[in-house]
Design a protein around this motif. Structure first.
Motif, PDB file in Angstrom:
ATOM      1  N   SER A  74       0.822  -1.204   0.000  1.00  0.00           N
ATOM      2  CA  SER A  74       0.000   0.000   0.000  1.00  0.00           C
ATOM      3  C   SER A  74       0.862   1.262   0.000  1.00  0.00           C
ATOM      4  CB  SER A  74      -0.921   0.010   1.224  1.00  0.00           C
ATOM      5  OG  SER A  74      -0.167   0.192   2.417  1.00  0.00           O
ATOM      6  N   TRP A  75       0.217   2.377  -0.309  1.00  0.00           N
ATOM      7  CA  TRP A  75       0.917   3.667  -0.252  1.00  0.00           C
ATOM      8  C   TRP A  75       1.415   3.938   1.163  1.00  0.00           C
ATOM      9  CZ3 TRP A  75       0.241   8.069   2.623  1.00  0.00           C
ATOM     10  CH2 TRP A  75       0.922   9.210   2.198  1.00  0.00           C
ATOM     11  N   PHE A  76       0.601   3.622   2.155  1.00  0.00           N
ATOM     12  CA  PHE A  76       1.013   3.855   3.540  1.00  0.00           C
ATOM     13  C   PHE A  76       2.273   3.062   3.878  1.00  0.00           C
ATOM     14  CE2 PHE A  76      -3.644   4.784   4.015  1.00  0.00           C
ATOM     15  CZ  PHE A  76      -3.520   6.089   4.461  1.00  0.00           C
ATOM     16  N   ALA A  77       2.319   1.800   3.461  1.00  0.00           N
ATOM     17  CA  ALA A  77       3.469   0.954   3.750  1.00  0.00           C
ATOM     18  C   ALA A  77       4.700   1.428   2.987  1.00  0.00           C
ATOM     19  CB  ALA A  77       3.155  -0.501   3.417  1.00  0.00           C
ATOM     20  N   ALA A  78       4.518   1.780   1.724  1.00  0.00           N
ATOM     21  CA  ALA A  78       5.631   2.274   0.925  1.00  0.00           C
ATOM     22  C   ALA A  78       6.196   3.551   1.517  1.00  0.00           C
ATOM     23  CB  ALA A  78       5.182   2.505  -0.515  1.00  0.00           C
ATOM     24  N   SER A  79       5.317   4.440   1.952  1.00  0.00           N
ATOM     25  CA  SER A  79       5.750   5.692   2.552  1.00  0.00           C
ATOM     26  C   SER A  79       6.517   5.443   3.855  1.00  0.00           C
ATOM     27  CB  SER A  79       4.537   6.594   2.810  1.00  0.00           C
ATOM     28  OG  SER A  79       4.926   7.848   3.320  1.00  0.00           O
ATOM     29  N   ALA A  80       6.027   4.487   4.654  1.00  0.00           N
ATOM     30  CA  ALA A  80       6.706   4.155   5.906  1.00  0.00           C
ATOM     31  C   ALA A  80       8.085   3.569   5.644  1.00  0.00           C
ATOM     32  CB  ALA A  80       5.854   3.180   6.714  1.00  0.00           C
ATOM     33  N   TYR A  81       8.190   2.719   4.627  1.00  0.00           N
ATOM     34  CA  TYR A  81       9.495   2.148   4.279  1.00  0.00           C
ATOM     35  C   TYR A  81      10.478   3.251   3.909  1.00  0.00           C
ATOM     36  CZ  TYR A  81      13.122  -0.341   1.715  1.00  0.00           C
ATOM     37  OH  TYR A  81      14.336  -0.810   1.278  1.00  0.00           O
ATOM     38  N   CYS A  82      10.052   4.169   3.050  1.00  0.00           N
ATOM     39  CA  CYS A  82      10.952   5.239   2.616  1.00  0.00           C
ATOM     40  C   CYS A  82      11.361   6.119   3.794  1.00  0.00           C
ATOM     41  CB  CYS A  82      10.279   6.077   1.532  1.00  0.00           C
ATOM     42  SG  CYS A  82      10.080   5.216  -0.044  1.00  0.00           S
ATOM     43  N   GLU A  83      10.428   6.394   4.683  1.00  0.00           N
ATOM     44  CA  GLU A  83      10.755   7.198   5.860  1.00  0.00           C
ATOM     45  C   GLU A  83      11.804   6.502   6.716  1.00  0.00           C
ATOM     46  OE1 GLU A  83       8.538   9.300   9.712  1.00  0.00           O
ATOM     47  OE2 GLU A  83       7.357   8.366   8.108  1.00  0.00           O
ATOM     48  N   ALA A  84      11.714   5.176   6.816  1.00  0.00           N
ATOM     49  CA  ALA A  84      12.693   4.411   7.590  1.00  0.00           C
ATOM     50  C   ALA A  84      14.072   4.448   6.940  1.00  0.00           C
ATOM     51  CB  ALA A  84      12.227   2.964   7.735  1.00  0.00           C
ATOM     52  N   GLN A  85      14.129   4.719   5.632  1.00  0.00           N
ATOM     53  CA  GLN A  85      15.408   4.823   4.931  1.00  0.00           C
ATOM     54  C   GLN A  85      15.918   6.266   4.893  1.00  0.00           C
ATOM     55  OE1 GLN A  85      16.259   1.660   4.254  1.00  0.00           O
ATOM     56  NE2 GLN A  85      14.155   1.206   4.886  1.00  0.00           N
ATOM     57  N   GLY A  86      15.248   7.148   5.592  1.00  0.00           N
ATOM     58  CA  GLY A  86      15.638   8.549   5.558  1.00  0.00           C
ATOM     59  C   GLY A  86      15.175   9.269   4.312  1.00  0.00           C
ATOM     60  N   GLY A  87      14.132   8.742   3.675  1.00  0.00           N
ATOM     61  CA  GLY A  87      13.650   9.337   2.439  1.00  0.00           C
ATOM     62  C   GLY A  87      12.150   9.503   2.444  1.00  0.00           C
ATOM     63  N   ARG A  88      11.584   9.482   1.256  1.00  0.00           N
ATOM     64  CA  ARG A  88      10.146   9.678   1.047  1.00  0.00           C
ATOM     65  C   ARG A  88       9.815   9.100  -0.321  1.00  0.00           C
ATOM     66  NH1 ARG A  88      10.338  13.509  -2.795  1.00  0.00           N
ATOM     67  NH2 ARG A  88      12.097  14.967  -2.776  1.00  0.00           N
ATOM     68  N   LEU A  89       8.542   9.001  -0.626  1.00  0.00           N
ATOM     69  CA  LEU A  89       8.151   8.640  -1.981  1.00  0.00           C
ATOM     70  C   LEU A  89       8.385   9.843  -2.908  1.00  0.00           C
ATOM     71  CD1 LEU A  89       4.832   6.692  -1.333  1.00  0.00           C
ATOM     72  CD2 LEU A  89       6.963   5.729  -2.243  1.00  0.00           C
ATOM     73  N   PRO A  90       8.771   9.606  -4.149  1.00  0.00           N
ATOM     74  CA  PRO A  90       8.951  10.736  -5.075  1.00  0.00           C
ATOM     75  C   PRO A  90       7.624  11.373  -5.424  1.00  0.00           C
ATOM     76  CG  PRO A  90       9.128   8.658  -6.251  1.00  0.00           C
ATOM     77  CD  PRO A  90       9.050   8.305  -4.792  1.00  0.00           C
ATOM     78  N   THR A  91       7.650  12.649  -5.743  1.00  0.00           N
ATOM     79  CA  THR A  91       6.456  13.283  -6.288  1.00  0.00           C
ATOM     80  C   THR A  91       6.260  12.807  -7.726  1.00  0.00           C
ATOM     81  OG1 THR A  91       7.651  15.182  -7.205  1.00  0.00           O
ATOM     82  CG2 THR A  91       6.922  15.344  -4.899  1.00  0.00           C
ATOM     83  N   TRP A  92       5.057  13.028  -8.255  1.00  0.00           N
ATOM     84  CA  TRP A  92       4.826  12.655  -9.647  1.00  0.00           C
ATOM     85  C   TRP A  92       5.813  13.387 -10.567  1.00  0.00           C
ATOM     86  CZ3 TRP A  92       3.154   9.417 -13.100  1.00  0.00           C
ATOM     87  CH2 TRP A  92       3.126   9.850 -14.433  1.00  0.00           C
ATOM     88  N   SER A  93       6.034  14.674 -10.334  1.00  0.00           N
ATOM     89  CA  SER A  93       6.920  15.437 -11.212  1.00  0.00           C
ATOM     90  C   SER A  93       8.338  14.887 -11.175  1.00  0.00           C
ATOM     91  CB  SER A  93       6.919  16.919 -10.811  1.00  0.00           C
ATOM     92  OG  SER A  93       5.644  17.495 -11.019  1.00  0.00           O
ATOM     93  N   GLU A  94       8.804  14.495  -9.997  1.00  0.00           N
ATOM     94  CA  GLU A  94      10.137  13.903  -9.896  1.00  0.00           C
ATOM     95  C   GLU A  94      10.193  12.581 -10.647  1.00  0.00           C
ATOM     96  OE1 GLU A  94      11.573  15.652  -5.533  1.00  0.00           O
ATOM     97  OE2 GLU A  94      10.448  13.770  -5.662  1.00  0.00           O
ATOM     98  N   TRP A  95       9.159  11.766 -10.482  1.00  0.00           N
ATOM     99  CA  TRP A  95       9.140  10.476 -11.173  1.00  0.00           C
ATOM    100  C   TRP A  95       9.091  10.689 -12.688  1.00  0.00           C
ATOM    101  CZ3 TRP A  95       6.891   7.463 -14.718  1.00  0.00           C
ATOM    102  CH2 TRP A  95       7.183   6.100 -14.665  1.00  0.00           C
ATOM    103  N   GLU A  96       8.233  11.584 -13.150  1.00  0.00           N
ATOM    104  CA  GLU A  96       8.106  11.835 -14.588  1.00  0.00           C
ATOM    105  C   GLU A  96       9.420  12.357 -15.164  1.00  0.00           C
ATOM    106  OE1 GLU A  96       5.254  14.343 -17.703  1.00  0.00           O
ATOM    107  OE2 GLU A  96       5.263  14.849 -15.565  1.00  0.00           O
ATOM    108  N   TYR A  97      10.082  13.221 -14.430  1.00  0.00           N
ATOM    109  CA  TYR A  97      11.368  13.785 -14.851  1.00  0.00           C
ATOM    110  C   TYR A  97      12.408  12.685 -15.021  1.00  0.00           C
ATOM    111  CZ  TYR A  97      15.714  16.544 -14.015  1.00  0.00           C
ATOM    112  OH  TYR A  97      16.970  17.107 -14.071  1.00  0.00           O
ATOM    113  N   ALA A  98      12.510  11.796 -14.057  1.00  0.00           N
ATOM    114  CA  ALA A  98      13.480  10.699 -14.141  1.00  0.00           C
ATOM    115  C   ALA A  98      13.109   9.712 -15.232  1.00  0.00           C
ATOM    116  CB  ALA A  98      13.577   9.988 -12.790  1.00  0.00           C
ATOM    117  N   ALA A  99      11.816   9.503 -15.442  1.00  0.00           N
ATOM    118  CA  ALA A  99      11.338   8.502 -16.402  1.00  0.00           C
ATOM    119  C   ALA A  99      11.353   9.004 -17.836  1.00  0.00           C
ATOM    120  CB  ALA A  99       9.926   8.063 -16.032  1.00  0.00           C
TER     121      ALA A  99
END
Length: 255
Positions: free
Chosen positions: A108-133
């Motif tokens: 889930s989004w909640f779980a993914a967000s929690a994982y990233c927070e535990a790594q010192g990060g966050r989920l990318p924004t759509w604009s960041e993802w689109e830019y990289a992709a």
């Protein structure tokens, strides 16, 4: 001697799999022309950020739930993850047929967000993802190339019932990021604001801003159909939802 040489050649790939979840690629940001139209503007400005080189794998997410047991499928709150959450694993903390190197899905989004927070990060924004992709193997923005767009669409047209390949097998794009296309769909932090309407009469509707935030309300680049498909898919989800082909990777701000 030949056997030793072969083993040495294989070693870097194994190390990359083990450490890939902590491998980050720095992207410079800047002005970026989005396929989406944000309140009469298509150019977004991005601060420099870092993105994980490839999607998070089953093995990495398993280590996370082992150290954060509240995210085990038998313990997670139902408001944070639906019943299909990690249902492809053999048990709450056992992978079974789900291979460690495959991208984790049914998360889930909640779980993914929690994982990233535990790594010192966050989920990318759509604009960041689109830019990289937007990059292919040699160009930082290959979106104007019909052949590149067709290659991406060919992946979207394939059935998703087959077992997922291992993450990190694709060649890195021009940013050094892998698997942006052709492996799994990916959560973004602002997925719920990606509401797209092709009807101009619907633009500027105050209720949309009230319920969906200042999200993307139209898409002018109709040739980039793959982006439209991804946005439509993400905007149809709820944060506790999961699917068999939806994973994620983490981003973080550049300090």
């Amino acid at each position: 001697m030949r056997r030793i040489a072969v083993m040495l050649c294989l070693l870097p790939a194994a190390v990359a799999i083990a450490a890939g979840g902590t491998a980050w690629v720095k992207l410079p940001g800047g002005s970026f022309r989005s396929a989406l139209k944000y309140e009469d503007a298509r150019t977004v400005k991005l601060a420099p950020f870092e993105l994980q080189k490839r999607p998070v794998t089953n093995g990495e997410f398993l280590a996370f739930v082992q150290s954060h047991p509240q995210w085990r499928r038998d313990k997670v709150a139902s408001v944070l993850a639906e019943k299909r959450y990690l249902s492809h694993w053999a048990g709450p903390d056992k992978l079974g047929d789900a291979l460690p190197g495959q991208p984790v899905v049914q998360v889930s989004w909640f779980a993914a967000s929690a994982y990233c927070e535990a790594q010192g990060g966050r989920l990318p924004t759509w604009s960041e993802w689109e830019y990289a992709a937007a990059a292919d193997e040699t160009r930082r923005d290959a979106r104007s190339d019909p052949a590149w767009r067709e290659r991406i669409l060919a992946w979207y047209s394939k059935p998703s019932s087959a077992a997922l390949p291992r993450a990190g097998l694709q060649a890195p794009n021009a940013w050094g990021v892998q698997d942006m296309h052709g492996l799994v769909w990916e959560w973004t932090d602002d997925f719920s604001s990606l509401l797209v309407s092709g009807d101009n009469r619907m633009q500027g509707d105050a209720d949309k801003f009230k319920f969906c935030g200042a999200g993307a309300l139209s898409m002018d680049d109709r040739e980039n159909y793959a982006v439209l498909m991804r946005v439509a898919m993400l905007s149809s989800l709820e944060a506790q939802g999961t699917t068999a082909n939806l994973g994620f990777r983490c981003a973080r701000d550049v300090q």
